[in-house]
Design an enzyme around this catalytic site. Structure first.
Site, PDB file in Angstrom:
ATOM      1  N   THR B 221       0.842  -1.201   0.000  1.00 42.42           N
ATOM      2  CA  THR B 221       0.000   0.000   0.000  1.00 42.42           C
ATOM      3  C   THR B 221       0.873   1.247   0.000  1.00 42.42           C
ATOM      4  OG1 THR B 221      -1.392   1.373   1.427  1.00 42.42           O
ATOM      5  CG2 THR B 221      -0.235  -0.406   2.502  1.00 42.42           C
ATOM      6  N   SER B 265      -0.595   2.867  10.886  1.00 39.33           N
ATOM      7  CA  SER B 265      -1.457   2.033  11.725  1.00 39.33           C
ATOM      8  C   SER B 265      -0.777   0.673  11.838  1.00 39.33           C
ATOM      9  CB  SER B 265      -2.842   1.839  11.088  1.00 39.33           C
ATOM     10  OG  SER B 265      -2.743   0.962   9.983  1.00 39.33           O
ATOM     11  N   TYR B 267      -1.982  -2.031  10.846  1.00 45.18           N
ATOM     12  CA  TYR B 267      -2.173  -2.671   9.535  1.00 45.18           C
ATOM     13  C   TYR B 267      -1.057  -2.252   8.577  1.00 45.18           C
ATOM     14  CZ  TYR B 267      -3.554  -2.242   4.665  1.00 45.18           C
ATOM     15  OH  TYR B 267      -3.538  -2.227   3.300  1.00 45.18           O
ATOM     16  N   HIS B 268      -0.781  -0.950   8.515  1.00 47.76           N
ATOM     17  CA  HIS B 268       0.272  -0.484   7.602  1.00 47.76           C
ATOM     18  C   HIS B 268       1.629  -1.055   8.002  1.00 47.76           C
ATOM     19  CE1 HIS B 268      -2.856   2.602   6.683  1.00 47.76           C
ATOM     20  NE2 HIS B 268      -2.412   2.394   5.472  1.00 47.76           N
ATOM     21  N   LYS B 271       2.193  -4.380   6.444  1.00 45.78           N
ATOM     22  CA  LYS B 271       2.595  -4.307   5.037  1.00 45.78           C
ATOM     23  C   LYS B 271       4.093  -3.988   4.929  1.00 45.78           C
ATOM     24  CE  LYS B 271      -1.381  -4.704   2.669  1.00 45.78           C
ATOM     25  NZ  LYS B 271      -1.623  -5.779   1.700  1.00 45.78           N
TER      26      LYS B 271
END
Lengths: 104, 502
Positions: B221, B265, B267-268, B271
């Site tokens: 992302t 975050s 989540y990031h 990644k």
């Protein structure tokens, strides 16, 4: 220009022009980033300096012969002799300064 | 064609394993190691065994296994495995690839359906059960997809599936893609990182053992980079060769080193962790991968999805899984003011669904070299959130006669809401031949047309309470205050102007 073990003598050692050659590998991330710089140099020094690349995985004799310790290695050859070598990514300016030392 | 001059060196049918010394990083060339006979690398071809051993120099243009198409040369009936095939992107890509003649397989354990259900939300575009989706795909498009219900973390079963299919390219969409979901509480943060980070790490080990010549097209992302306040460009994952670091009167090239990551975050962060695991796997084992830093996705359209309502892909609008443009259009359709977090001067990269699918096809058919790790920024435009709200309101007003309002909320996230933003995205257009096919406003119009259908509008109404954010980055749930409500076109656009180097 891509060179191999087989044509290294013909294209590099016997080159009438001085040569800047990059020893590279496909798993070497900095090597891949140097591609567009080499393409630019190829145009800018056309007729004055030969810009070449040799893949060290597909051609193993030449890297052994010059005892490479890492990639990318940038080497200058003149009249068949290794004059100068630098390891690691180089800025375009650094490569030009390597080249200018031998053509001036 | 952009991939005409690629050779067996890039081709997944070329069998390197057993023919090539995989020791990388120059170690094999140390004087102390005996390499034996020094010879040119030769390979075997899985598809053309009659060639015997040969140097990997046949170009895609020369090879009869590769045929020219509008997307470039395509390996005949190339076997592509899509991880997360039931999702918004996975399903869209599966139909497109299969229609183009790829042999598509895929796995999913329906995590996304479960997570959305957990939130009390639903996909507002109704989707069928997988068995029915596959039947409709067969009847309407004449395609067969080899589906397996499988968790990416179920290592033994995944190994079996890989051994059975022997994919020539793997597209990895099987991650939980939500920042707020990962910030909800301890359990959610752990679930996201376990699924994403460990799932990918396991996949890498299995690829090394079962399909080491297969390329991994991994969805990352743009959010991995963050929004540096210095305005430094967001390069494509790696510094260009002429980037210099200067310190203490000395200078070094940063060429090829990974650029700084500043995830926003947990989540990031997952990644970013994937990025480093993949980079290392490529270096150690000669795996090959494109890490795709995708902008925020939006839209409903691909040619295949549009052929039958039962083939449509999911569309989420809840605070956890709804992406911004998709959510704005849904809000406009049911007359809720479009919600902007904070100042609304955040700038992000975006890409329409159909354009993202085009990029993926081009990456799949132009595989990296052995050991090559590369990053592409998959973005077709940069937009400020407040301006996007204006665009959605404008299309709603002009084409559908909707009276749309905009509201600013307290920002539940910890992020800069005013920042410079410069993005480099040169590889897809210049190396892979990508040209965007649709403008922002055209795709917004297509979304409106679908969301205005009575059944879908009704499904938005049913779940509109799931849109407003209550998940804060402090790990507490509460309602956000409305800071301001206004009519489109009444506020001057403030903040930085984005810069797009493409």
């Amino acid at each position: 220009m891509n060179v191999t073990d087989k044509d290294f003598n013909e294209k590099i050692i016997n080159s009438p022009l001085p040569v800047l050659i990059e020893f590279w590998a496909s798993w070497c991330v900095p090597c891949k980033m140097m591609d567009y710089v080499l393409n630019e140099l190829e145009e800018e020094f056309d007729g004055k300096v030969l810009i070449a690349k040799l893949n060290i995985d597909r051609n193993r004799k030449t890297p052994q012969r010059y005892e490479l310790t890492g990639v990318p290695t940038f080497s200058i050859f003149k009249d068949g002799k290794l004059i100068d070598s630098r390891i690691g990514a180089q800025s375009k300016k650094d490569l030009i300064s390597m080249i200018e030392k031998i053509i001036k | 064609m952009y991939n005409a001059n690629k050779t067996c060196w890039n081709c997944p049918a070329a069998k390197l394993m057993g023919n090539v010394d995989f020791r990388a990083c120059g170690q094999a060339r140390d004087k102390g190691l005996d390499l034996g006979e020094e010879e040119e690398i030769v390979i075997e071809c899985r598809r053309r065994p009659e060639l015997g051993y040969f140097e990997p120099n046949i170009t895609f243009e020369q090879c009869p296994e590769w045929t020219p198409t509008e997307y470039g040369y395509i390996l005949k009936e190339m076997k592509v495995m899509i991880l997360g095939i039931d999702g918004y992107l996975g399903w869209s890509l599966a139909l497109k690839l299969a229609k183009l003649g790829f042999q598509v397989s895929g796995l999913d354990n329906f995590t996304r359906r479960d997570c959305v259900m957990e939130k009390g939300a639903h996909t507002i575009v109704p989707i069928k059960r997988m068995t029915e989706r596959l039947e409709v795909a067969r009847d309407v498009l004449g395609i067969n997809i080899n589906f397996r219900k499988l968790n990416l973390n179920a290592t033994a079963k995944l190994r079996e599936f890989l051994e059975e299919v022997k994919p020539e390219s793997i597209v990895h969409y099987a991650e939980i893609p939500s920042a707020p979901y990962s910030m909800a509480d301890l359990e959610h943060a752990v679930k996201v990182q376990e699924n994403n980070v460990l799932g990918t790490l396991k996949l890498l080990w299995l690829m090394k053992e079962v399909v080491p010549e297969t390329s991994l097209i991994k969805l990352g992302t743009m959010g991995e980079y963050g929004t540096p306040l210095t305005g430094r460009p967001l390069y494509e994952g790696l510094f260009p060769a002429d980037a210099i670091i200067e310190w203490d009167d000395r200078k070094w090239s940063l060429g090829g080193e990974t650029t700084p990551r500043d995830p926003a975050s947990f989540y990031h962060v997952s990644k970013v962790q994937d990025t480093f695991n993949i980079l290392e796997a490529c270096k150690y084992w000669w795996l090959r991968s494109y890490d795709v830093m995708q902008g925020v996705i939006f839209g409903v359209y691909t040619e295949e999805l549009a052929m039958d309502n039962r083939l449509r892909t999911r569309y989420d609008i809840d605070e956890w899984f709804g992406t911004v443009i998709n959510r704005f259009v849904a809000q406009a359709v049911v007359n809720i003011p479009l919600t902007i977090y904070g100042k609304g001067e955040q700038i992000r990269g975006f890409i329409a669904l159909n354009d993202a699918m085009q990029c993926m096809i081009r990456l799949i058919i132009s595989p990296p070299e052995p050991g090559q790790y590369d990053v592409v920024n998959q973005v077709s435009g940069l937009h400020k959130l407040s301006e996007l709200a204006e665009s959605v309101a404008h299309v709603g007003k002009e084409k559908f006669d909707l009276d749309v309002k905009i509201q600013r909320l307290e920002n539940p996230r910890v992020e800069a809401d005013t920042h410079p933003f410069e993005v480099v995205s040169k590889k897809l257009p210049h190396v892979f031949g990508f040209t965007p096919q649709i403008t922002l406003e055209e795709e917004i119009e297509r979304i409106f047309a679908v969301l205005k259908e009575p059944e879908i509008k009704n499904r938005i109404e049913m779940k509109k309470h799931t849109i407003m954010p209550i998940t804060t980055w402090q790990g507490k749930k509460r309602e956000m205050k409305v800071l301001e409500r206004y009519d489109p076109g009444t506020k001057p656009i403030k903040g930085f102007k984005p810069k797009f180097d493409n």
